[in-house]
Scaffold this active site. Sequence first.
Site, PDB file in Angstrom:
ATOM      1  N   CYS A   1       0.836  -1.441   0.153  1.00  0.00           N
ATOM      2  CA  CYS A   1      -0.022   0.111  -0.226  1.00  0.00           C
ATOM      3  C   CYS A   1       0.956   1.525  -0.120  1.00  0.00           C
ATOM      4  O   CYS A   1       0.839   2.670  -0.898  1.00  0.00           O
ATOM      5  CB  CYS A   1      -1.097  -0.063   1.092  1.00  0.00           C
ATOM      6  SG  CYS A   1       0.282  -0.145   2.839  1.00  0.00           S
TER       7      CYS A   1
ATOM      8  N   HIS B   1      -2.414   0.913   6.888  1.00  0.00           N
ATOM      9  CA  HIS B   1      -3.294   1.453   5.703  1.00  0.00           C
ATOM     10  C   HIS B   1      -3.409   2.742   5.176  1.00  0.00           C
ATOM     11  O   HIS B   1      -2.906   3.507   5.742  1.00  0.00           O
ATOM     12  CB  HIS B   1      -4.182   0.544   5.007  1.00  0.00           C
ATOM     13  CG  HIS B   1      -5.281  -0.208   4.025  1.00  0.00           C
ATOM     14  ND1 HIS B   1      -4.249  -0.708   3.242  1.00  0.00           N
ATOM     15  CD2 HIS B   1      -5.514   0.499   2.994  1.00  0.00           C
ATOM     16  CE1 HIS B   1      -4.249  -0.967   1.348  1.00  0.00           C
ATOM     17  NE2 HIS B   1      -6.034  -0.405   1.339  1.00  0.00           N
TER      18      HIS B   1
ATOM     19  N   HIS C   1      -5.774   2.641  -4.362  1.00  0.00           N
ATOM     20  CA  HIS C   1      -5.232   1.764  -3.256  1.00  0.00           C
ATOM     21  C   HIS C   1      -4.635   0.445  -4.262  1.00  0.00           C
ATOM     22  O   HIS C   1      -4.847  -0.268  -4.241  1.00  0.00           O
ATOM     23  CB  HIS C   1      -5.878   1.650  -1.422  1.00  0.00           C
ATOM     24  CG  HIS C   1      -6.618   1.054  -1.906  1.00  0.00           C
ATOM     25  ND1 HIS C   1      -7.329  -0.176  -0.130  1.00  0.00           N
ATOM     26  CD2 HIS C   1      -7.555  -0.139  -2.743  1.00  0.00           C
ATOM     27  CE1 HIS C   1      -8.373  -0.808  -0.436  1.00  0.00           C
ATOM     28  NE2 HIS C   1      -8.279  -0.971  -1.867  1.00  0.00           N
TER      29      HIS C   1
END
Length: 341
Positions: free
Chosen positions: A257, A305, A317
């Site tokens: 990510c 994240h 993402h």
Amino acid sequence: MGGAFAAGVLAATLYGGSPAGADPAALPTTAGEAVQRMVDLSRQSEQLNQQALDVQTDLDAKLVLQHEADVELAESTEVADHAREEVRKFQPVVDRTVIAAYQGARTNRLFAVLTSNSPQQLLDQMSTLDVLSTKTSDQMNLFKSATNAATAAESAARAADNKARAAATRADQVRAELESKRAGLSGAIAQVVSAWGTLSAKDKTALAGSPFPPGFDRDSLLQGLVPGSGTSALAAGLTRIGDPYVWGATGPGQFDCSGLVQWAFKQVGKTVPRTSSQQANYGTPVDKDDLQPGDVVFFYSDISHVGIYAGNGLMLHASTFGVPVAVAPMSSTPYHSARRY
């Protein structure tokens, strides 16, 4: 298992915890449980991945400090050695002076008066005594200065040595932590891959989902791009749609990510930190109600994240293992904060 059901499980639990009462060690008995287990393990591995990357960054910084401390120690030791050598140069003069004083050498003007046989001899003796006295005094002053310099240099060398030892100790501690994190990540990855292997091809397809949500209009979103802006970084990131998620990857064909965020902004000339927690301290804060496409959005209390806001409550993402880079709703992930780069 039907694709709609799998997609529903994914949307509800992609980054969430296990269902109430679920035993994480129990083997899945249904296709739905298999997908759930896969999602939970992937979430855990992503957390460990970001933690390991943070520790690696910390170790890199500690190693830089250790190197700087070692250089300082070497320089201080060299200065101290030179200072001690200077002291040794004056030691013979000091020794002779001390011996002469101990043996009662007569080197004062009164002695010259008492022992002179003529005015001229008196003048000669007094002149010689003045020269010797001045020379001795000068050399003793130089000796004192050299001694003070040596003392200061040795003190600096000891401080540098302590600093270098402390830096090495801290680096060793962080290195041990990194090895622990990497071991944990390796085990988590093995579990994820094993769980992935239990899924049917249909379940894997459902888990991967669609690269874009219904109605997503990329062309309209990217109109009026400003070079170097967050929107330009978003545009760069959108070219990676479909690339696989890989722990620790930074592109150009696979990402985690934070690796995707770093890569996207690098394409527009911006160097951002490597991990999600570090990226959360870069740029300027943005309120959730003021989000614009290209802002960087963070999730979970531990900021494990990160994605790039794509407008209308969506984000780009690198999701998790088995789910390629995609545009997805932000609502599926616990929001933390946002920054504008």
